[in-house]
Design a protein around this motif. Structure first.
Motif, PDB file in Angstrom:
ATOM      1  N   ARG A  38      11.721  29.576 -59.836  1.00 16.71           N
ATOM      2  CA  ARG A  38      10.335  29.543 -59.353  1.00 16.71           C
ATOM      3  C   ARG A  38       9.409  29.097 -60.471  1.00 16.71           C
ATOM      4  O   ARG A  38       9.526  29.565 -61.599  1.00 16.71           O
ATOM      5  N   ARG A  90      20.293  21.150 -67.301  1.00 17.21           N
ATOM      6  CA  ARG A  90      19.231  21.690 -66.456  1.00 17.21           C
ATOM      7  C   ARG A  90      18.987  20.793 -65.250  1.00 17.21           C
ATOM      8  O   ARG A  90      18.807  21.267 -64.136  1.00 17.21           O
ATOM      9  N   GLY A 128       7.753  24.934 -74.831  1.00 19.27           N
ATOM     10  CA  GLY A 128       8.152  26.140 -74.124  1.00 19.27           C
ATOM     11  C   GLY A 128       7.214  26.522 -72.994  1.00 19.27           C
ATOM     12  O   GLY A 128       7.348  27.569 -72.382  1.00 19.27           O
TER      13      GLY A 128
HETATM   14  P1  ADP Z   1       8.837  22.513 -72.430  1.00 20.59           P
HETATM   15  O1  ADP Z   1       9.559  21.353 -71.816  1.00 20.59           O
HETATM   16  O2  ADP Z   1       7.375  22.532 -72.084  1.00 20.59           O
HETATM   17  O3  ADP Z   1       9.075  22.693 -73.895  1.00 20.59           O
HETATM   18  P2  ADP Z   1      10.747  24.050 -70.964  1.00 20.59           P
HETATM   19  O4  ADP Z   1      10.612  23.510 -69.592  1.00 20.59           O
HETATM   20  O5  ADP Z   1      11.886  23.588 -71.785  1.00 20.59           O
HETATM   21  O6  ADP Z   1       9.387  23.837 -71.761  1.00 20.59           O
HETATM   22  O7  ADP Z   1      10.769  25.659 -70.868  1.00 20.59           O
HETATM   23  C1  ADP Z   1      11.008  26.453 -72.000  1.00 20.59           C
HETATM   24  C2  ADP Z   1      11.940  27.591 -71.638  1.00 20.59           C
HETATM   25  O8  ADP Z   1      11.309  28.491 -70.716  1.00 20.59           O
HETATM   26  C3  ADP Z   1      13.204  27.111 -70.989  1.00 20.59           C
HETATM   27  O9  ADP Z   1      14.289  27.831 -71.522  1.00 20.59           O
HETATM   28  C4  ADP Z   1      13.009  27.409 -69.524  1.00 20.59           C
HETATM   29  O10 ADP Z   1      14.226  27.699 -68.884  1.00 20.59           O
HETATM   30  C5  ADP Z   1      12.070  28.606 -69.537  1.00 20.59           C
HETATM   31  N1  ADP Z   1      11.190  28.543 -68.374  1.00 20.59           N
HETATM   32  C6  ADP Z   1      10.055  27.816 -68.275  1.00 20.59           C
HETATM   33  N2  ADP Z   1       9.487  27.959 -67.074  1.00 20.59           N
HETATM   34  C7  ADP Z   1      10.280  28.782 -66.379  1.00 20.59           C
HETATM   35  C8  ADP Z   1      10.241  29.331 -65.048  1.00 20.59           C
HETATM   36  N3  ADP Z   1       9.254  29.039 -64.195  1.00 20.59           N
HETATM   37  N4  ADP Z   1      11.235  30.167 -64.678  1.00 20.59           N
HETATM   38  C9  ADP Z   1      12.232  30.467 -65.532  1.00 20.59           C
HETATM   39  N5  ADP Z   1      12.344  29.988 -66.787  1.00 20.59           N
HETATM   40  C10 ADP Z   1      11.378  29.154 -67.218  1.00 20.59           C
END
Ligand code: ADP
Ligand code: ZN
Ligand code: ZN
Length: 741
Positions: A207, A275, A238
């Protein structure tokens, strides 16, 4: 003059791209014949009618006009992916000044015979239950690499050996031991065509958080309302930008269209790909630099046939021949690897936007530290701008402190390790946590500074650092200004002035002496020269076989080491002193990334930034992880100095084996520019030596022209091209044009 002739290619395959045939364009077709358009032409001795693609339209006949055949008609059906890609190649040729053939070779999915290759695959050699028990044993014994591998096999069931080596950082030694023990089976078979995995369904779904969902919804609402502007997401590391990308892709796929995700090669990690694979299953494919030509063309073929819907890869994945492209995502938008260094020297961002325009697709870009160019356009409304301010679950950003190296000198500490850094290192070593020491080596090429007060010798005209040349002269690479290197600091009078010299090897020795018990790994060009050197070091560090990793840029990008709780930046300002107007931007990005390496796991991280310029805004903003403040100050500087994006910068790069001829030619070019711009609307700088004044026996010089109006500069480029075609001497000179580079 009217353009009357068309170059046509009749076969899209690697050997035949260079072979085009020229045809006359009959008057009634004049408006319709453009690059990419398919036409029917009489071909060969029997004038058999065949189809071909127009690649270029020109007013210069390549052979006597009487002998030239004529295009008979334009094909009815123009909805062909090659048509659109050829049009894109024409756009690239126009904007990046390459030849059409170079552009076509970059863009077209050239078919290649795929040699069937054997690939080795790993599966479990024991039951799942036994494997899970074994996993516990590994964990207890701290066999980190074995545990990681077994975990992955349990999860995926089948893994390719090369993927395991490259992305999981598991050595073949570990693999072989586990095979000998019967825990894993390795078998060879014909390559499965998808480099990711096989037989997966996808469907893994998380979600979105409220702010992620809001961003995705706003972007989609804009599209529904007909807003086709590119979108830029600035989101701290993150914050879940990837979650937003996936959501948007889902929507695009539901409409029966396809998506491309561009990421810098260095960020193309196993975790990242997994992912997408979990979410979208077999619809995903990946391109990376280790694929052979045949494998690449295989992936493109699958995209064309509709077997896959999402392509992930570095900048060349931009040319995936999807039949109905709907979305291009550029992650880490600011990365310099999006700029191609070989002709056509395209930028993936601009080219993505051009392709999207031609195919009615959308572009979404994301970064924690967007390029100043992109953020400027975002703030001007050329792009739609979105911000994600918080990390997922509000995880903490590392805490960063700035250490003033001038103070260290004054306190009598001449070591490259400041007292605070030494103290912090002691603490981590005691707690058995890991440390990264980052030597910022960009700008290593001899700038000149005072170790007492930090003053850097700068060009009085360009406000960029002067470079120290052999013979001790200081030179500006923008305008050619030269001066002798001073013996003492013009600011504070101290004699401790000179070129900064320290390599990773010296640092290793210093650290060894200070912390004799610590286990140290060093990653630089020396230690990574042999094959797999890079992966070996990273995997050793990930497996906690060392306490300290010392290295340059290579270590701060894209790798996650959860046990690292301290990052030391040894000389943060080195990259500020490159003679490049974007030095501040690069420094901010690099430092933000470096600081971000600390504290990826549960423990909050710390960063120590050592610098001679503690007041510099790039350094302060990076320590505070404050992008907006950095941007505000950087734009002030760009405006003051008329650098992009506040103004436009057109560069004429020239090289020639004959140095004297090059000097004369560049002087003439400068005079010519003044002649066609008699009111001196533009600012002309140079000619000056390039940062590297001679490569492979060719002398290199550059001229810069600044003006607010981009179109005026493009007009100048066209005029210069004509001028050089007409005048003698220029055929010996290799010229490359660049806008806002
Ligand atoms: P970014 O690309 O902005 O650096 P990411 O998409 O890689 O951030 O997210 C960072 C971490 O947080 C990842 O490990 C991701 O799985 C977790 N995360 C981010 N949003 C969610 C969410 N909505 N639900 C579960 N985990 C999330
Ligand atoms: Zn000084
Ligand atoms: Zn200068």
């Amino acid at each position: 003059m009217e353009k009357l002739f068309a170059d046509v290619i009749v076969d899209i395959s690697s050997e035949k791209l260079d072979r085009s045939f020229q045809y006359r364009i009959p008057g009634e077709l004049a408006g319709q014949v453009k690059p990419g358009v398919q036409v029917w032409i009489p071909f060969g001795n029997g004038s058999r009618m065949i189809r071909g693609y127009v690649i270029q339209v020109t007013d210069r006949p390549a052979c006597p006009v009487e002998k030239m055949k004529e295009i008979s008609r334009v094909a009815e059906d123009q909805n062909d992916i090659n048509t659109r890609l050829i049009a894109l190649a024409a756009w690239m040729k126009e904007n990046y000044g390459s030849t059409m053939i170079q552009a076509l070779k970059t863009v077209l999915p050239v078919k290649q015979k795929t040699r069937q290759k054997e690939e080795r695959w790993i599966t479990l050699g024991i039951s799942r239950q036994e494997a899970e028990e074994q996993l516990e044993v590994y964990r207890k014994k701290h066999h980190v690499a074995r545990a990681r591998l077994l975990e992955a096999v349990l999860e995926e069931e089948t893994l390719s050996c090369s993927l395991v080596r490259d992305k999981l950082h598991v050595t073949s030694q570990v693999l072989n031991t586990m095979e000998e023990q019967g825990i894993l089976k390795i078998r060879s078979r014909r390559v499965y065509r998808n480099p990711v995995s096989q037989g997966g369904e996808g469907g893994w779904h998380l979600r979105l958080t409220e702010s992620q969902q809001k961003t995705a919804d706003a972007i989609l609402a804009g599209w529904d309302a007909g807003d086709a502007r590119p979108c830029l997401i600035r989101g701290v590391t993150g914050s879940g930008k990837t979650m937003v990308y996936m959501e948007l892709m889902e929507q695009v796929l539901q409409k029966g269209r396809q998506a491309i995700l561009l990421i810098p090669e260095i960020a193309l990690t196993y975790q990242m790909v997994q992912r997408f694979y979990r979410r979208f299953g077999d619809q995903v494919s990946v391109l990376h630099s280790r694929l052979s030509q045949g494998e690449r063309s295989d992936q493109f073929e699958r995209a064309k046939n509709g077997e896959i819907q999402i392509m992930i890869g570095p900048r060349s994945a931009l040319f995936t021949p999807f039949p109905q492209l709907g979305l291009i995502v550029l992650d880490e938008e600011h990365e310099t690897s999006y700029q191609s260094e070989t002709a056509p020297c395209y930028h993936a961002r601009e080219t993505a936007i051009a392709r999207a325009r031609m195919e009615n697709a959308y572009v979404v870009m994301g970064s924690a530290t967007p390029s100043v160019d992109a953020y400027y356009r975002g703030s001007q409304g050329v792009y739609r701008l979105f911000e994600l301010e918080n990390r997922y679950e509000n995880r903490q950003l590392p805490h960063a402190v700035i250490v003033d190296l001038r103070e260290e000198m004054r306190a009598g500490n001449r070591s490259i390790l400041s007292r605070s850094l030494q103290l912090a290192m002691e603490k981590r070593l005691e707690r058995q946590e890991q440390i990264i020491l980052f030597l910022n080596r960009r700008g290593y090429a001899g700038f000149y500074s005072c170790r007492m007060c930090g003053a850097v010798m700068k060009c009085p005209h360009c406000d960029v650092a002067l470079s120290l040349h052999n013979g001790g002269r200081l030179v500006c690479h923008y305008c050619g200004y030269e001066t002798a290197s001073p013996r003492s600091c013009p600011k504070c009078g101290s004699p401790y002035i000179g070129g900064f010299r320290a390599g990773t090897q010296q640092i290793e020795e210093i650290v060894k002496k200070r912390f004799p018990a610590a286990r140290i790994l060093r990653m630089d060009l020396d230690t990574t020269r042999n094959k797999d050197g890079h992966a070996r070091i990273l995997s050793a560090f990930a497996n906690q076989e060392a306490d300290i990793l010392i290295g340059t840029q290579m270590i701060v990008k894209g790798h996650d080491f959860p046990k690292v709780t301290l990052v030391g930046v040894l000389a943060a300002d080195l990259s500020l002193n490159v003679s490049d107007y974007r030095a501040g931007e690069r420094t901010f990005q690099l430092l933000t990334q470096a600081v971000g390496r600390a504290g990826r796991g549960e423990v909050c991280g710390e960063a120590v930034i050592q610098t001679y310029q503690p007041d510099n805004y790039s350094i302060q903003a990076a320590a505070a992880q404050d992008y907006v403040e950095f941007y505000r100050q950087e734009m002030e500087y760009r405006q003051l100095m008329n650098y992009p994006p506040a103004s436009n910068l057109f560069a004429v790069h020239a090289s020639c084996e004959d140095g004297a001829l090059l000097d004369t030619a560049m002087t003439y070019l400068r005079k010519y520019i003044r002649k066609i711009d008699p009111q001196e609307q533009t600012v002309v700088i140079g000619p000056a030596d390039e940062a590297i004044a001679r490569i492979a026996d060719r002398y290199r010089k550059v001229l810069y022209i600044k003006h607010e109006d981009y179109r005026l500069l493009v007009w100048m480029k066209d005029q210069l091209e004509r001028y050089m075609e007409i005048n003698r001497g220029f055929e010996k000179i290799r010229i490359q044009f660049e806008f806002n580079h």
